[in-house]
Design a protein around this motif. Structure first.
Motif, PDB file in Angstrom:
ATOM      1  N   GLU A   1       0.634  -1.208   0.029  1.00 53.58           N
ATOM      2  CA  GLU A   1      -0.222   0.152   0.047  1.00 53.58           C
ATOM      3  C   GLU A   1       0.785   1.180   0.002  1.00 53.58           C
ATOM      4  OE1 GLU A   1      -3.782   0.416   0.356  1.00 53.58           O
ATOM      5  OE2 GLU A   1      -3.161  -1.170  -0.868  1.00 53.58           O
TER       6      GLU A   1
ATOM      7  N   GLY B   1      -1.116   2.476  -3.066  1.00 50.10           N
ATOM      8  CA  GLY B   1      -2.028   2.868  -2.356  1.00 50.10           C
ATOM      9  C   GLY B   1      -2.731   4.235  -2.936  1.00 50.10           C
TER      10      GLY B   1
ATOM     11  N   LYS C   1      -7.693  -3.433  -6.501  1.00 48.90           N
ATOM     12  CA  LYS C   1      -7.905  -2.244  -5.937  1.00 48.90           C
ATOM     13  C   LYS C   1      -8.915  -1.057  -6.540  1.00 48.90           C
ATOM     14  CE  LYS C   1      -4.874  -0.399  -3.223  1.00 48.90           C
ATOM     15  NZ  LYS C   1      -5.478  -0.286  -1.818  1.00 48.90           N
TER      16      LYS C   1
ATOM     17  N   GLU D   1     -12.576  -1.088  -6.533  1.00 53.36           N
ATOM     18  CA  GLU D   1     -13.478  -0.448  -5.490  1.00 53.36           C
ATOM     19  C   GLU D   1     -13.765   0.938  -5.663  1.00 53.36           C
ATOM     20  OE1 GLU D   1     -11.314  -1.139  -1.972  1.00 53.36           O
ATOM     21  OE2 GLU D   1     -10.666  -3.323  -2.305  1.00 53.36           O
TER      22      GLU D   1
ATOM     23  N   SER E   1      -9.456  -6.988   3.002  1.00 51.31           N
ATOM     24  CA  SER E   1      -8.131  -7.082   2.167  1.00 51.31           C
ATOM     25  C   SER E   1      -7.411  -8.465   2.113  1.00 51.31           C
ATOM     26  CB  SER E   1      -7.368  -6.206   2.886  1.00 51.31           C
ATOM     27  OG  SER E   1      -7.106  -6.282   4.250  1.00 51.31           O
TER      28      SER E   1
ATOM     29  N   ASN F   1      -6.780  -9.830  -1.531  1.00 51.34           N
ATOM     30  CA  ASN F   1      -5.382 -10.301  -1.788  1.00 51.34           C
ATOM     31  C   ASN F   1      -5.227 -11.812  -2.135  1.00 51.34           C
ATOM     32  OD1 ASN F   1      -4.717  -7.545  -2.022  1.00 51.34           O
ATOM     33  ND2 ASN F   1      -3.702  -7.632   0.002  1.00 51.34           N
TER      34      ASN F   1
END
Length: 556
Positions: free
Chosen positions: A76, A80, A107, A110, A259, A263
């Motif tokens: 991240e 991130g 990611k 989202e 998460s 992942n």
């Protein structure tokens, strides 16, 4: 704009002077190559803040010059911030490894972003050309699969960016840091080395990831109850070892936390994580197995307020509870700034009867970052002309710069650089340029950048001293007081004694109002200031407290 082919400019936008939020801009011949786009989790003083992003204001007028964004790995603090900043960067092509792109794609879903057309998969030892740069990724071992360091050839010379790395000779996936290639870069001649400084204070070597697995097996076999393993969701190798240990001790596996699930799904799809389907159970099947036959792999190793482990420790989780036979393993380091939150969770777990294992006591974690001997080995292999330490707080950067000088890099070819400090690199050395505006962009809920120092200061005053609200209704035409002043307080005065203190404060405000002789010409902004100062002085002198005072004047 830089056009001299004998020079290359380095501009750190994040990660130098702090842990996290890594982002770097390299400029040559008027074109910019970005390395990483990470976030940082909020520090203790950032009340109510969810995430912290790099400030890219300096690039706002240069987006047309950005030729690529290269990501070193999938943590991240390196990818991130991309969903928040990508469009502001002019939507450049994104280069990364297969696994990093897999994590990034998940990611971006989202955020309802589909950037697949901008994705370009990198392969080790295979250079790609973007603008005046030739970028060759080389393998590095780290705590996430498929990590890269970067060899960046520019008109001025070869730059080596280490990424996050360690010299693990027995990594779980067999992918060691490519020392042979690094040695070849050294023979070629390296203009600049930028190297990870996170563990420069730790002597020796970081230890192999394989050391953790046997310890997991030992602890799971010893436990008579449920076992909880908390780790970073991107540490796929650690998750794999927890899975293997659970299977070796006859336990079914629950993956818990958004998460972790996301992942793990990416890693399984890309064959980076191997879990037989029959070994996994859903949380709804929890009651179908005895507690000593279950291992839960979850998040919360940093004491995050709403993480699964924190809620479990507080007995606020709807599905899990702790018994005296249970074992909890926190398999990660204590990130600076999170120590209080982590120890609070550990204390709560102990109060509920669990046996708790963590890095300081039980050998359940090894670092993914190179320690001092490994950093020295990198320097001796690469033999750079210039050196800039990266990825660390200021003390880490300073110690790493000193280490480089001890390894033979001349002092005028070594620089300690922080965010917003551009430097010009050439064979003659490192030249500091005029610093640029640089800071941090705070994310609070859906707001990005709308909370700044003033709002944080007000939140601190609210948290430490509470607030006092002063309401006053005044005739717009005559200036006569129609209502009030009425004072209300929250978090400032004990409730049992509140009326007495507020009465005395109200008297002070009334005296001030009498002295001001209100009229239709009254400057209401000045009046608000007078009310605020009067109340502030009263509470400072009487209680040594500094509440946030909010005067509200209603004109009727």
């Amino acid at each position: 704009m830089l056009h001299n082919p004998d020079h290359v400019q380095i501009l750190p936008l994040g990660g130098l002077g702090e842990i996290g939020m890594n982002m770097m801009a390299i400029e040559a011949e008027g074109k910019i190559l970005l390395i990483d786009c990470g976030l940082m989790f909020p520090e203790a003083h950032m009340l109510g803040i969810d995430l912290v992003l790099p400030d890219i204001t300096s690039l706002a007028e240069r987006t047309a010059d950005i030729c690529a964004l290269v990501l070193t790995h999938g943590h991240e603090d390196h990818i991130g911030a991309l969903p928040y900043l990508y469009q502001q960067l002019g939507s450049p092509p994104i280069f990364a490894s297969r696994f990093t792109l897999g994590l990034l794609k998940k990611k971006l879903e989202e955020f309802d972003l589909n950037l697949n057309k901008q994705f370009h998969q990198l392969e080790v030892r295979t250079p790609v050309t973007v603008g005046p740069f030739s970028v060759e990724p080389f393998r590095v071992a780290h705590s996430v699969p498929d990590g890269f360091g970067l060899a960046i050839r520019t008109p001025a010379g070869l730059i080596i960016h280490s990424g996050d790395f360690k010299l693990d000779t027995t990594p779980l996936d067999g992918e060691c840091t490519d020392l042979a290639r690094l040695g070849q870069f050294g023979d070629e001649g390296v203009l600049l080395l930028m190297s990870d400084s996170t563990n420069v204070e730790s002597c020796g070597y970081s230890g192999s990831e394989r050391q953790v697995g046997p310890r997991f097996v030992e602890l799971m076999k010893q436990s008579q109850g449920m076992v909880f393993v908390a780790t970073f969701s991107s540490n796929i190798h650690r998750i794999q070892q927890a899975v293997d240990a659970a299977r070796a001790s006859g336990r079914k596996i629950i993956l818990h936390g958004r998460s972790i699930l996301n992942n793990a799904a990416v890693a399984r799809h890309l064959d980076q994580l191997r879990i037989p389907e029959h070994e996994l159970i859903d949380i709804k099947q929890l009651d179908h197995y005895p507690r000593h036959k279950i291992a839960v792999i979850t998040t919360g190793s940093q004491g995050e307020p709403r993480s699964a482990l924190t809620r479990i420790a507080a007995d606020e989780h709807p599905d899990f509870s702790i018994t005296s036979d249970d074992c909890v393993i926190l398999s990660s380091r204590f990130i600076p700034g999170n120590e209080k939150a982590i120890t609070s969770v550990i204390n709560q777990l102990y109060r509920r009867g669990a046996t708790v294992h963590y890095q300081r006591t039980s050998g359940v974690h090894v670092s993914g970052h190179a320690c001092r001997e490994e950093l020295m080995q990198l320097l001796s292999l690469v033999r750079p002309k210039n050196f800039i330490p990266i990825h660390g707080e200021y003390r880490h950067l300073a110690q790493h710069a000193q280490l480089a000088q001890e390894q033979g890099v001349e002092s005028n070819h070594t620089a300690i650089v922080e965010n917003g400090q551009p430097v010009l690199i050439s064979r003659h050395g490192i030249k500091r340029l005029e610093p640029i505006a640089s800071g941090r962009v705070l994310v609070d809920g859906k707001g990005v950048g709308d909370v700044g120092e003033i709002e944080l200061r007000d939140r601190h005053r609210l948290a430490r001293h509470g607030t006092v609200l002063a309401v006053l209704a005044i005739s717009r035409s005559t200036g006569a007081i129609l209502h009030g002043p009425e004072l209300l307080s929250r978090g400032c005065i004990p409730e049992f004694d509140q009326q007495n203190w507020l009465h005395d404060a109200t008297v002070k405000v009334e005296q001030m109002l009498d002295e001001n002789h209100l009229s239709a010409a009254t400057d209401w902004d000045d009046l608000r200031i007078e009310i605020r100062q009067t109340i502030s002085r009263f509470f400072k002198r009487s209680l040594q407290r500094r509440p946030l005072v909010l005067p509200i004047i209603i004109q009727l």
